[in-house]
Enzyme design. Structure first.
Site, PDB file in Angstrom:
ATOM      1  N   THR A  11       0.965  -1.081  -0.013  1.00 30.33           N
ATOM      2  CA  THR A  11      -0.091  -0.112   0.020  1.00 30.33           C
ATOM      3  C   THR A  11       0.739   1.151   0.204  1.00 30.33           C
ATOM      4  O   THR A  11       0.288   2.193  -0.545  1.00 30.33           O
ATOM      5  CB  THR A  11      -0.843  -0.034   1.239  1.00 30.33           C
ATOM      6  OG1 THR A  11      -1.826  -1.106   1.074  1.00 30.33           O
ATOM      7  CG2 THR A  11      -1.779   1.333   1.314  1.00 30.33           C
ATOM      8  N   SER A  53       0.935  -7.302  -1.232  1.00 33.73           N
ATOM      9  CA  SER A  53       1.317  -8.556  -0.277  1.00 33.73           C
ATOM     10  C   SER A  53       0.540  -9.821  -0.221  1.00 33.73           C
ATOM     11  O   SER A  53       0.904 -10.750   0.188  1.00 33.73           O
ATOM     12  CB  SER A  53       1.675  -7.791   1.136  1.00 33.73           C
ATOM     13  OG  SER A  53       0.433  -7.581   1.910  1.00 33.73           O
ATOM     14  N   THR A  82       0.749  -4.578   3.963  1.00 31.77           N
ATOM     15  CA  THR A  82       0.729  -4.749   5.548  1.00 31.77           C
ATOM     16  C   THR A  82      -0.009  -6.004   5.654  1.00 31.77           C
ATOM     17  O   THR A  82       0.045  -6.668   6.670  1.00 31.77           O
ATOM     18  CB  THR A  82      -0.401  -3.498   6.146  1.00 31.77           C
ATOM     19  OG1 THR A  82      -1.682  -3.613   5.100  1.00 31.77           O
ATOM     20  CG2 THR A  82       0.455  -2.345   6.010  1.00 31.77           C
ATOM     21  N   ASP A  83      -0.713  -6.619   4.837  1.00 33.76           N
ATOM     22  CA  ASP A  83      -1.462  -7.787   4.920  1.00 33.76           C
ATOM     23  C   ASP A  83      -0.781  -8.983   5.258  1.00 33.76           C
ATOM     24  O   ASP A  83      -1.129  -9.717   6.049  1.00 33.76           O
ATOM     25  CB  ASP A  83      -2.388  -7.955   3.566  1.00 33.76           C
ATOM     26  CG  ASP A  83      -3.695  -7.241   3.583  1.00 33.76           C
ATOM     27  OD1 ASP A  83      -4.029  -6.940   4.691  1.00 33.76           O
ATOM     28  OD2 ASP A  83      -3.940  -6.708   2.408  1.00 33.76           O
TER      29      ASP A  83
END
Lengths: 162, 162, 162, 162
Positions: A11, A53, A82-83
């Protein structure tokens, strides 16, 4: 001090293409961000891949681990989606003598209210301050890489009890 | 984790009054900055004074030292003017068992290109990562509080050889 | 003066959902934008739909035309997606006694470098300054609604020779 | 279309010098602002002076009037300090055949929440849309140059009844 920065997408690097009305991962945001600040230590930015990700594979993580191990620097910062940041953190455990810090952003760096500069500032400080090991810096906190998960509902990182 | 944040003024908090065409030190910028981010650890913001750091006296520094010593927290972040930040750092040396991190900004937090969020992110991470002692986080670096000066010409912080 | 603002979606209102890694049209950006400025004339913001302008149908344009005709105000501002803004402008021709100005943004209002505030400022001024008719304000220019097209390649609006 | 932009200083151009803790009028903000947008009409930016508008003299206003009269363009935009903008507007009355629009900002263009882009967008649209005469665009409104004052208490522009 010499910090090696690896970028793998996520992101923080997301940009937006009007014609197609969708996001794509662009060039590393951390490069522009640091260039606009008054930074005087030595750092190097290398883009390893540019992936959401959620789409990262074991092979991608192997490639990141290799890049970290082959780096001549023992202070490594990785900007990452982030995931699955905690998964990549775990895939980097057990590398001797290197402080490895992962960070990213909950909103793209091009957004007015992005957390990118705040997170990158934190990740740089952790990379200089922590002993060898793997860490995630998000939401203003320095987490151990093997004791953190993303709470997807709440859209934030949460530490796990030891 | 519990972080005590003390604010004493400086550029980071500077605001601008049109009528008089001059800057004045306003309320602590770090409060608004953290409120807009997704922060979930416990912190407390207290304003001790609102001074341009060039105007800080020995008495002011005594007051800051007392506040730090009296705090129940052992993780302390201080936002401070940049011009005499190293002097205040030195005035805080020798407090047992507390990690004390000073930061500020080279441009007010209300500026589009301020380094405030980046610096505060770094200071928070250092406050969590460093052993007891006094540190300054500026220009993306974590400096020991007794080995740093501001290079006024270059408008940046520089480490001193040990 | 009383300005009626209708919002129908488009890039200006685009927001981003991390989990799904895609943009969606959110609530009207112009409301937040004007609320943060020091505006003292009377205006009303109504959202008619929230669509990517490529997905707008003849029926949507009929609905917009009706809303304009039924408005008690004779100064109308419409925020709209850029891709088919000229089509909607043409669908609004021939309404007596109303100055109708369409604008939008090439980058979402939540982006650091969005043209939204600049365009909305221009559209408001045109709505106050122009005689009855239909106009598009984009790229700092006030175009006649029937003499403008979007150059998709160049990502900008271009006037047509009379 | 060709727009001549004259800059004479004021809050919109204010910058800040850390060492001296005070504001000074810098180079014209409108140049950078327009350069970052996608503008395709012809314009020229000339700085006539760089003054806080409270310090402007009759001689300064005579100089501005001469520059406007000598310009080959009949669409003139002037960025100006807000405090005496109405006085300068009045000093420009009675120039035949030119549309003259004054604007500025209540907060410097370098501030995160500046109204500069919004105001400049409005001033450009008014310069293209209005018949010959003198106008002020501030707070989202297009005022006649001889029927407007600044309400210093409220920090905004107010129209005078005809």
């Amino acid at each position: 001090m010499k910090i090696q920065i690896f970028c793998v997408g996520g992101t923080i690097d997301k940009i937006y293409f009007d014609a197609k009305s969708k996001y794509e991962v662009g060039s590393p945001a951390i490069g522009k961000l640091l260039a606009e600040l008054s930074i005087h230590f030595s750092y190097k930015v290398d883009s390893l891949m540019a992936k959401d990700s959620l789409e990262m594979t074991d092979e991608d993580r192997r490639l990141i681990r290799e890049a970290v191990m082959n780096s001549s620097s023992d202070r490594i910062l990785i900007t990452h989606g982030t995931d699955t940041m905690p998964e990549t953190a775990r895939a980097l455990l057990g590398i001797d003598g290197k402080t490895i810090v992962l960070t990213g952003a909950l909103a793209p760096a091009i957004f007015r209210d992005s957390d990118a500069a705040f997170n990158v500032g934190g990740a740089l400080a952790a990379a200089q301050s922590k002993p060898a090991g793997v860490y995630i810096v998000m939401n203003g906190e320095v987490f151990d890489g093997d004791k953190v998960r993303k709470d997807v509902e709440a859209n934030r990182f949460v530490g796990l009890a030891s």
